[in-house]
Write an enzyme that holds these catalytic residues in place. Structure first.
Site, PDB file in Angstrom:
ATOM      1  NE  ARG A 130      35.279  35.428  53.665  1.00 46.60           N
ATOM      2  CZ  ARG A 130      36.187  36.373  53.426  1.00 46.60           C
ATOM      3  NH1 ARG A 130      36.642  37.132  54.407  1.00 46.60           N
ATOM      4  NH2 ARG A 130      36.662  36.575  52.213  1.00 46.60           N
ATOM      5  N   GLY A 190      42.358  42.400  47.711  1.00 47.85           N
ATOM      6  CA  GLY A 190      43.391  43.428  47.583  1.00 47.85           C
ATOM      7  C   GLY A 190      43.004  44.616  46.727  1.00 47.85           C
ATOM      8  CG  ASP A 313      34.366  48.881  48.786  1.00 50.08           C
ATOM      9  OD1 ASP A 313      34.743  48.010  47.985  1.00 50.08           O
ATOM     10  OD2 ASP A 313      34.661  48.882  49.990  1.00 50.08           O
ATOM     11  CD1 TRP A 401      32.877  39.665  55.631  1.00 52.98           C
ATOM     12  CD2 TRP A 401      32.371  37.632  56.407  1.00 52.98           C
ATOM     13  NE1 TRP A 401      33.135  39.655  56.972  1.00 52.98           N
ATOM     14  CE2 TRP A 401      32.847  38.421  57.475  1.00 52.98           C
ATOM     15  CE3 TRP A 401      31.997  36.320  56.666  1.00 52.98           C
ATOM     16  CZ2 TRP A 401      32.941  37.942  58.789  1.00 52.98           C
ATOM     17  CZ3 TRP A 401      32.092  35.840  57.970  1.00 52.98           C
ATOM     18  CH2 TRP A 401      32.560  36.655  59.008  1.00 52.98           C
ATOM     19  CB  CYS A 615      46.634  53.694  63.302  1.00 52.24           C
ATOM     20  SG  CYS A 615      48.096  54.720  63.041  1.00 52.24           S
ATOM     21  CB  CYS A 618      44.258  47.282  62.499  1.00 52.32           C
ATOM     22  SG  CYS A 618      44.618  46.585  60.879  1.00 52.32           S
ATOM     23  CG  MET A 657      52.823  47.196  64.742  1.00 55.16           C
ATOM     24  SD  MET A 657      51.288  48.082  64.378  1.00 55.16           S
ATOM     25  CE  MET A 657      51.962  49.686  63.895  1.00 55.16           C
TER      26      MET A 657
HETATM   27 CA    CA Z   1      36.371  46.496  48.534  1.00 51.56          CA
END
Ligand code: CA
Length: 717
Positions: A130, A190, A313, A401, A615, A618, A657
């Site tokens: 960012r 993380g 979250d 964000w 998967c 992404c 990947m």
């Molecule tokens: Ca989070």
């Protein structure tokens, strides 16, 4: 001889050597000087408001493209550029940095910190970045693999590099560092993988660690780092440290030059399910809190916790704006924040007192805030204890964000709002397994067909919406709302020209009149924008620049079925009378799908479940990609031929990947592959149809994909 002298003189006058150091005086002057964009939020107060007014509501219609710069990648672009002395600095995929002539877009230098590609598994939401911080004649940049790097502003050469994280732990850096008082402040991400959050301060000159502040306590048996951690530990139960606990500071860090305080925005709990994280309850300090620190020592000063015992979250990591507003007849120094939880928080920045908390989007987890205690009043059943719960906002948040802006002229806060809910279906603590390389949330929606169906129905009933929202923090109410056709729109810039700029996910860059929300100008950008725009002045001309490109958590996970062949991500700069044009959209041939594999319905269903679990974060829910990385339905034959080796042997690990042999076996991979090929055939059939019916069918596919999207974000073994 004269010629050599002249050359020397010219060299000395080149744009690079004109660079003047970024000093405290310069940072303070920037509050009223709009020529430069010196810090992530333009100035220390991070208002993303520019005093420039050459471009204004009366002439915005004359805006045109001045130049564009190709990054040669489709990987997500979330950067807010810095613009200092006529040079535009920005970051992109794999923590790469570029410097451009801000007037022409010409490349001056590029720095690639060579992030090991296998670090991609640590990035929850793409290998994005960012932005940078500037101090003296240096730039500072965090990398996906957890380094903080100092660069020479003139040349882009590395001056020092520090590993700020344990490389064996799933930390990553995507946020911009901040600089003040000769220090560089950096956090990390993380939480979803199970980490413990902290912020560090490094000496800008030497690169040495000066202090570190953890946001949540570690194992009490190891002793606490400071009194703040001992105090915080009183609010935790069980063995939270085994799961990391969370609280990462992955975006907002703000230096308050008036009060000489540093504010950090602390993230969600890990896992999200609080009954797993802290059985027996507790507020779990300092999750989802604004914490004020002494910038010199990192010592705790005060905190305000928005969501005690966080379970959805929700993070206080979103942008903090420092402003002074009239409050009950008196000017008050406040922090304005509109984070994931869906409330606009107005917090006194001298002491952390809550002045206002009103919802700016649909909110169901809490009915209101008790202004006596500053605590939310939770709505019963919304913590998904025993019964699944449909909750607003979703874990993506009412605002994430994507930078918002504050205009002291209009007294309005401009928020890229997202009105979206999600179904939470608890994984009982007894069934919970912790997986280090994968998301650990503690809830699920794919455990059985019934819960999947329940989720899809709820999602169809509550289709997500998005707005550009102007909020009046004094009236504690919206001033106006501009609806957008798609969700997940870009960040915002406000200017003294009575304008607000925003890029949208449906491929436009718009100028809006700041006081009433009227759209005055639109430019087709060919692809989506997520980032926040900037403005600056060179040689007397005002420019507005923005990073245009898809990627990021929501686009990647909920790939919207964007048109095939989106262009590479770009920086675009606009000015009055600009007449540059973009090249035509690239034409991409979609390869025909390979023959179907032999597989039973059960095997296909299992393949779908596994894909959505591992998967889709992404490659998109139900394999509908956003075009920032390969769409699994439209693979070239060579990838099909090597499918198993890619997943189990890491054949493409060096390209970013990850390998999945820690959670998948050969039969799993076969099931996923068979299902992807099935999806490729469905996709081909859909593309061969045309007309209104096909377009409705395409939309329905997207909706189902959206509905199923959450499989990804929320599943664990
Ligand atoms: Ca989070």
């Amino acid at each position: 001889m004269r010629k050599i002298l002249l050359l020397c003189l010219l060299a000395a006058l080149g744009p690079a050597s004109l660079a003047a150091p970024v000093t405290p005086e310069r940072m303070l002057q920037a509050e009223t000087n709009g020529d430069h964009w010196l810090s992530h939020g333009r100035t220390w107060s991070e208002q993303r408001f520019s005093p420039l007014d050459q471009i204004k509501d009366g002439n915005a219609a004359e805006l045109g493209l001045a130049w564009y710069f190709e990054t040669n990648t489709k990987l997500g672009l979330e950067t807010t550029p810095l613009v200092i002395d006529g040079v535009l600095y920005f970051t992109g995929a794999w923590s790469t940095a570029w410097a451009l002539d801000a007037k022409t877009g010409e490349l001056l230098w590029k720095h690639d910190p060579e992030v090991p590609r296998e670090a991609s598994i640590k990035a929850c939401c793409g290998v994005v970045n960012r932005g940078m911080a500037a101090w003296g004649n240096r730039l500072f940049l965090g990398t996906i693999d957890g380094r903080l790097i100092a660069l020479d502003r003139d040349t882009g050469e590395q001056l020092w590099s520090q590993q700020t994280t344990d490389p064996n732990e799933p930390y990553s850096i995507t946020g911009a560092p901040r600089a003040a008082k000769g220090l560089v402040f950096i956090g990390n991400g993380g939480s979803e993988f199970g980490t413990r959050g902290y912020v560090s301060a490094y000496d800008a000159e030497t690169g040495l660690l000066v202090w570190r502040f953890h946001t949540i306590p570690g194992n009490p048996a190891d002793g606490f780092e400071n009194e703040a951690m001992a105090m915080a530990a009183e609010t935790w139960n069980g063995e939270w440290w085994k799961y990391g606990g969370g609280g990462t500071v992955w975006d907002s860090i703000v230096y308050d030059a008036e009060l000489d305080q540093l504010y950090i925005g602390v993230g969600n709990g890990a896992p999200h399910n609080r009954r797993i994280r802290s059985p027996g309850g507790g507020d779990n300090l300092f999750l989802t809190s604004i914490v004020a620190l002494d910038p010199d020592s990192g010592e705790y000063l005060w905190h305000y916790q928005q969501v005690p015992g966080e379970a959805w979250d929700y993070t206080a990591t979103q942008q903090m704006i420092l402003a002074e507003i009239p409050w009950e007849g008196q000017p008050r120094k406040v922090i304005l924040q509109a984070p994931k939880a869906g409330f606009v928080y107005v917090v006194d920045r001298e002491n952390g007192e809550l002045l206002s908390a009103e919802p700016f989007t649909t909110v169901t987890w809490a009915s209101h805030y008790d202004m006596e205690t500053g605590r939310p009043v939770e709505v019963e059943g919304q913590d998904y204890d025993g019964e699944p719960a449909w909750v607003y906002p979703s874990p993506i948040g009412g605002h994430n964000w994507h930078p918002m802006a504050w205009s002291p002229d209009t007294g309005l806060l401009y928020i890229p709002e997202l009105d979206m809910g999600m179904l939470f279906d608890e994984i009982l603590p007894v069934d919970y397994k912790h997986l280090k390389r994968h998301f650990n949330t503690g809830y699920d929606i794919s455990s059985d067909a019934q819960s999947s169906q329940r989720f899809t129905q709820a999602m169809l009933k509550h289709l997500p919406k998005a707005h550009l929202l102007a909020w009046d923090p004094v009236k504690q109410a919206p001033a106006w709302k501009l609806p957008h056709p798609n969700i997940h729109n870009g960040g915002v810039l406000a200017t003294a020209g009575n304008l607000v700029f925003q890029g949208t996910s449906d491929g436009r860059f718009i100028a809006v009149r700041a006081d009433d929300g009227e759209v005055l100008w639109t430019f087709p950008t060919q692809t989506s924008t997520m980032a926040g725009p900037v403005t600056y002045r060179v040689d007397g001309e005002q420019y507005v620049a923005v990073a245009v490109g898809r990627g990021g958590a929501l686009n990647m996970a909920m790939g919207k079925g964007f048109p095939v062949g989106n262009p590479n991500n770009r920086i675009m700069a606009f000015k009055l009378g600009g007449n540059a044009t973009l090249p035509p959209m690239p034409v991409v041939e979609v390869p025909p799908p390979p023959p179907r594999m032999e597989a039973t319905d059960e095997e296909l269903q299992r393949g779908r479940e596994l894909f959505n679990r591992y998967c889709s974060r992404c490659h998109g829910a139900d394999a509908v990609g956003d075009g920032s990385i390969p769409d699994m339905r439209r693979l070239d034959p060579v990838w099909h031929e090597n499918f198993e080796a890619i997943l189990l042997e890491g054949l493409m690990e060096k390209a970013g990947m990850p390998r999945f042999d820690d959670v998948l076996d050969k039969q799993d991979v076969r099931n996923i592959h068979a299902w992807i090929i099935e999806r490729a055939h469905e996709d081909q059939a859909l593309r061969e149809e045309s007309g209104w019916l096909a377009s409705i069918r395409q939309k329905a596919t997207d909706t189902i994909a959206r509905a199923t999207a959450w499989l990804i974000r929320v599943t664990t073994e």
